[in-house]
Design an enzyme around this catalytic site. Sequence first.
Site, short mmCIF file in Angstrom:
data_model
loop_
_atom_site.label_atom_id
_atom_site.label_comp_id
_atom_site.label_asym_id
_atom_site.label_seq_id
_atom_site.Cartn_x
_atom_site.Cartn_y
_atom_site.Cartn_z
CD1 TRP A 147 32.80 41.84 37.74
CD2 TRP A 147 34.44 42.85 36.61
NE1 TRP A 147 32.23 42.87 37.01
CE2 TRP A 147 33.22 43.50 36.30
CE3 TRP A 147 35.61 43.33 36.00
CZ2 TRP A 147 33.14 44.59 35.42
CZ3 TRP A 147 35.53 44.42 35.13
CH2 TRP A 147 34.31 45.02 34.86
CE LYS A 171 29.81 36.25 45.38
NZ LYS A 171 30.27 36.30 43.99
N PRO A 172 34.04 36.06 46.55
CG PRO A 172 35.66 34.63 45.61
CD PRO A 172 34.61 34.70 46.69
CB ALA A 173 33.69 39.03 41.24
N GLY A 225 30.88 46.92 44.89
CA GLY A 225 30.22 46.52 43.64
C GLY A 225 29.29 47.62 43.18
CB SER A 226 26.61 47.55 40.69
OG SER A 226 25.83 46.49 41.21
CD GLU A 247 34.47 52.03 49.56
OE1 GLU A 247 34.42 52.78 48.57
OE2 GLU A 247 34.85 52.42 50.67
CB CYS A 281 34.59 52.25 41.24
SG CYS A 281 36.05 52.13 42.26
CD GLU A 377 30.25 52.70 37.53
OE1 GLU A 377 29.24 52.02 37.84
OE2 GLU A 377 31.28 52.71 38.21
P1 NAP Z 1 28.14 43.72 41.06
O1 NAP Z 1 27.40 43.09 39.96
O2 NAP Z 1 27.41 44.56 42.02
O3 NAP Z 1 28.90 42.53 41.82
C1 NAP Z 1 29.75 42.74 42.92
C2 NAP Z 1 29.74 41.51 43.80
O4 NAP Z 1 28.42 41.32 44.31
C3 NAP Z 1 30.11 40.23 43.07
O5 NAP Z 1 30.82 39.39 43.96
C4 NAP Z 1 28.74 39.64 42.76
O6 NAP Z 1 28.76 38.25 42.58
C5 NAP Z 1 27.99 40.01 44.02
N1 NAP Z 1 26.54 40.00 43.85
C6 NAP Z 1 25.82 40.10 42.72
N2 NAP Z 1 24.51 40.01 43.00
C7 NAP Z 1 24.40 39.85 44.34
C8 NAP Z 1 23.29 39.69 45.22
N3 NAP Z 1 22.04 39.71 44.80
N4 NAP Z 1 23.55 39.56 46.52
C9 NAP Z 1 24.80 39.55 46.98
N5 NAP Z 1 25.89 39.68 46.19
C10 NAP Z 1 25.69 39.85 44.88
O7 NAP Z 1 29.30 44.65 40.54
P2 NAP Z 1 30.42 44.30 39.48
O8 NAP Z 1 29.81 44.36 38.14
O9 NAP Z 1 31.16 43.08 39.88
O10 NAP Z 1 31.44 45.51 39.69
C11 NAP Z 1 31.30 46.71 39.04
C12 NAP Z 1 30.70 47.77 39.94
O11 NAP Z 1 31.45 47.87 41.14
C13 NAP Z 1 30.76 49.14 39.33
O12 NAP Z 1 29.56 49.83 39.55
C14 NAP Z 1 31.91 49.81 40.06
O13 NAP Z 1 31.85 51.21 40.06
C15 NAP Z 1 31.77 49.22 41.41
N6 NAP Z 1 33.03 49.31 42.15
C16 NAP Z 1 33.11 50.18 43.20
C17 NAP Z 1 34.30 50.31 43.90
C18 NAP Z 1 34.40 51.25 45.05
O14 NAP Z 1 35.37 51.15 45.79
N7 NAP Z 1 33.46 52.16 45.26
C19 NAP Z 1 35.41 49.56 43.52
C20 NAP Z 1 35.30 48.69 42.45
C21 NAP Z 1 34.09 48.56 41.78
P3 NAP Z 1 28.83 37.61 41.10
O15 NAP Z 1 30.16 37.95 40.60
O16 NAP Z 1 28.66 36.16 41.34
O17 NAP Z 1 27.71 38.24 40.31
#
Ligand code: NAP
Length: 475
Positions: A147, A171-173, A225-226, A247, A281, A377
Amino acid sequence: MTADVFINNQWLPGADGEFDVVDPATGDTIRPVSNGGPADATAAVDAAAAALVSWRKVAPRERAEILRRTYELMIRDKDEIGALIAAENGKSLTDATGEVTYSAEFFRWFAEETVRMGGDYGTAPAGGSRTVVTHHPVGVAALVTPWNFPAAMATRKIAPALAAGCTVVIKPASETPLTTFAIAKLMVEAGVPEGVVNIVPSKSAGKIVGTWLEDPRVRKISFTGSTPIGRVLLKQAAERVVNSSMELGGNAPFIVTEDADIDAAVDGAMIAKFRGGGQACTAANRLYVHADVAEEFTAKFGAKVEALTVGPANEGSDIGPMINAKAVDDIHALLEGALSAGARIAHQSPAPESKGFYFPPTVLVDVPADAEIVREEIFGPVAPIVTWTSDDEVIALANDTEMGLAAYVYAGELQRGIRLGESIEAGMIGLNRGIVSDPAAPFGGMKQSGIGREGARAGLEEFQETQYLSVAWPD
Ligand code: NAP
């Protein structure tokens, strides 16, 4: 009934009802969105697999022109998309429109790459054969985005995937799906054929992505994502040995040497720490300032932090709300942990009392080098400052983490800056710069910050398989 599941260029209702997208500035619902289920996930793959047959054969120039037109349309609608990002994510309008320009650039960059995809050709060292190396689309790619950059994290995947000749299911956030819908509409206007781009919004991410990872037609997972969710997906991908790009999370150090230009370092820290409210991130997570300049740096940085305005994006604020109430609670917990470990709040700007998920930008000093706030983080507008006295010490501090996405170094002497930068185990180093992202640069992390790169030529290769023909060639 809403219709937000996007398959074969059609907008359809979701199999599992609806969920609400919330404005983090108020906590109010922006609008309900269709909740996709496993049946939608499979239908999206049906469409993407059918479209792959022809899309991979579309002439590179034609694919490039669709990407290029999407770039132009995003720039045309920059303010509108920026307002949408600000509404569902909460970031300031300046950050949101900046994100649109950055996102659109991925379409322009990869449009240019589409017509420059080369191969290789060589004579076998022993003679008797020639090696002809070509690159092919990996196949149907599943894209999962977070997101915090609702537009950029989508375009950084969609553009190279389509350039390579892949079709995609996205699958967007669940907090920020509206921006992805807006981009899909522009792609249709740009002429993308049916089935090439498909979107399944859902509140049950695991079910959707799990369905894709079990489907033998899906050959690629590209996730942003995380780190914990990245680990889950890597384990699932291992079952079918699905090609994976990850990522993941960061924990960027921001180093200031005693000979650095302190005003420039302060300006860089403001960007590196507070862009998107600290929810990037690449955000500077821990500021390591040489003890000789710590007082000057903290005073100048603190003055700028106190001047930040916090509030809804549509009121022109510098810093918007955090994404949700849990994010605010998590930042509070880290801040309180740091205060009990001996840290002190040196500067803080006021946050609105109104509803919405606000957190005041805060500068912490006297932070112990092993405090949880510098190990985790933060993902919010808190800047912990730790002091140091030798280069070896600061390199050890910077590398004392399992993360390795970005790092920043402000140094007066360029060679020292390069030496420090090259000593840090991170994929991206901002040297006398507070921002590292560029569509033409290979974005990505070392260690548990990820696998693979996005942007640049490397970003295209993530969506390609390499094949060679070994051709009998009597000399
Ligand atoms: P997240 O909780 O890992 O969610 C990312 C995506 O994964 C969302 O679309 C989420 O859907 C989905 N997701 C959640 N649980 C899942 C599962 N069990 N199986 C498959 N998909 C699943 O991360 P976030 O809180 O949105 O984003 C923050 C994190 O992203 C931070 O750690 C940040 O550092 C990292 N990030 C990294 C980069 C990079 O380029 N390295 C860039 C941006 C962000 P829902 O929204 O429906 O939960």
